[in-house]
Design a protein around this motif. Sequence first.
Motif, PDB file in Angstrom:
ATOM      1  N   UNK A  80       0.839  -1.204   0.000  1.00  0.00           N
ATOM      2  CA  UNK A  80       0.000   0.000   0.000  1.00  0.00           C
ATOM      3  C   UNK A  80       0.872   1.251   0.000  1.00  0.00           C
ATOM      4  N   UNK A  81       1.991   1.213   0.723  1.00  0.00           N
ATOM      5  CA  UNK A  81       2.907   2.351   0.705  1.00  0.00           C
ATOM      6  C   UNK A  81       3.464   2.610  -0.687  1.00  0.00           C
ATOM      7  N   UNK A 201       1.986  14.963  -1.587  1.00  0.00           N
ATOM      8  CA  UNK A 201       2.503  13.599  -1.465  1.00  0.00           C
ATOM      9  C   UNK A 201       2.263  13.043  -0.068  1.00  0.00           C
ATOM     10  N   UNK A 202       2.523  13.851   0.953  1.00  0.00           N
ATOM     11  CA  UNK A 202       2.307  13.398   2.323  1.00  0.00           C
ATOM     12  C   UNK A 202       0.829  13.159   2.604  1.00  0.00           C
ATOM     13  N   UNK A 203      -0.024  14.010   2.057  1.00  0.00           N
ATOM     14  CA  UNK A 203      -1.463  13.825   2.252  1.00  0.00           C
ATOM     15  C   UNK A 203      -1.934  12.536   1.587  1.00  0.00           C
ATOM     16  N   UNK A 208      -3.760   6.974   2.020  1.00  0.00           N
ATOM     17  CA  UNK A 208      -3.597   5.555   1.687  1.00  0.00           C
ATOM     18  C   UNK A 208      -3.414   4.718   2.952  1.00  0.00           C
ATOM     19  N   UNK A 209      -2.675   5.258   3.921  1.00  0.00           N
ATOM     20  CA  UNK A 209      -2.502   4.550   5.182  1.00  0.00           C
ATOM     21  C   UNK A 209      -3.820   4.365   5.912  1.00  0.00           C
ATOM     22  N   UNK A 210      -4.652   5.410   5.928  1.00  0.00           N
ATOM     23  CA  UNK A 210      -5.953   5.315   6.587  1.00  0.00           C
ATOM     24  C   UNK A 210      -6.843   4.298   5.880  1.00  0.00           C
ATOM     25  N   UNK A 211      -6.841   4.315   4.554  1.00  0.00           N
ATOM     26  CA  UNK A 211      -7.640   3.344   3.801  1.00  0.00           C
ATOM     27  C   UNK A 211      -7.122   1.921   4.008  1.00  0.00           C
TER      28      UNK A 211
END
Length: 299
Positions: A80-81, A201-203, A208-211
């Motif tokens: 995912x990252x 990019x950070x957002x 993606x991390x939250x999803x």
Amino acid sequence: MGYFLQLLINGIHNAALYALLAYGYVLIHGITHRTDLSLGALFAFSGQTFILVTAFGWTVLWMTLPLALGFGLTVAVIYVGLGGYAIARLIYTPLETGSRNTVLVATLGLSIFLMELSRLAADTRDYWLPPMLSEPVHLLGSGVDISLTQMQLVNIVVALAVIGTGELVMQRTSAGRIWRAVSDEPFASSMCGIDPQRVRTRAILAACGICAIAGFLAALYYGNISFTTGMIFGLKILFITAAGGLSRPLHAALGAAAVGVVESLWGGYFSVLWRDAAVFSLLVFVLAVRTSNHEAERI
């Protein structure tokens, strides 16, 4: 009354997953102001990758279940990252000056790619995790048969913790102020020394991390996520955030939570086959009302 309360409490679990996805979506849309269809696919992809790698560790590598779950979680986080970085660098960076529809088409293509990749990796089969933390917890005492499973409670607590942490960052730290500044005026922010591309990019990585977290929670609770789940969830979150607001993550999360509760109530009293159609009809109605109100204010 007890049946209604049980449906309402079950809806809180659905609401937690929807709220996570909506919060992550607005983190991206608030910066880019572009329609993104990839987060629903990332949600399903993270959950299915987690299940597939866990099954591989359990059946092929002969790992214990906790170790296999940790192995699956690690691999899914890496994938995912990489997916989030690819979205930021290979989609948004080259297409940021183009038409709004280019990002829509690109993320739709990415969603189809992730669905097919998951399907091929699973050999068009369904893999299931064993039931975990499935013991019921009676919320109103043992004398009242209204309960949630332990896993549902864990999911709700994790979702609240993630959203609460996100709001703390957004409201109390410089990162949140920078996000709001770039969301409102990216050019003026760049003139003040802020790099909008880095913020974007950070957002995207945070979203993606939250999803991904939502995907892990869904996989642990349901035990399986199908190939087509991502598209349905992505469209729902898109409509929910469009109706509830595309600039405030918390408002979008609250709107998504309300839809999750409505879905649970509909499934208890009406046909499940018509649930998605009813939810989309409701969201379209809310969108139409909001649009007409905005037009009236302009006049």
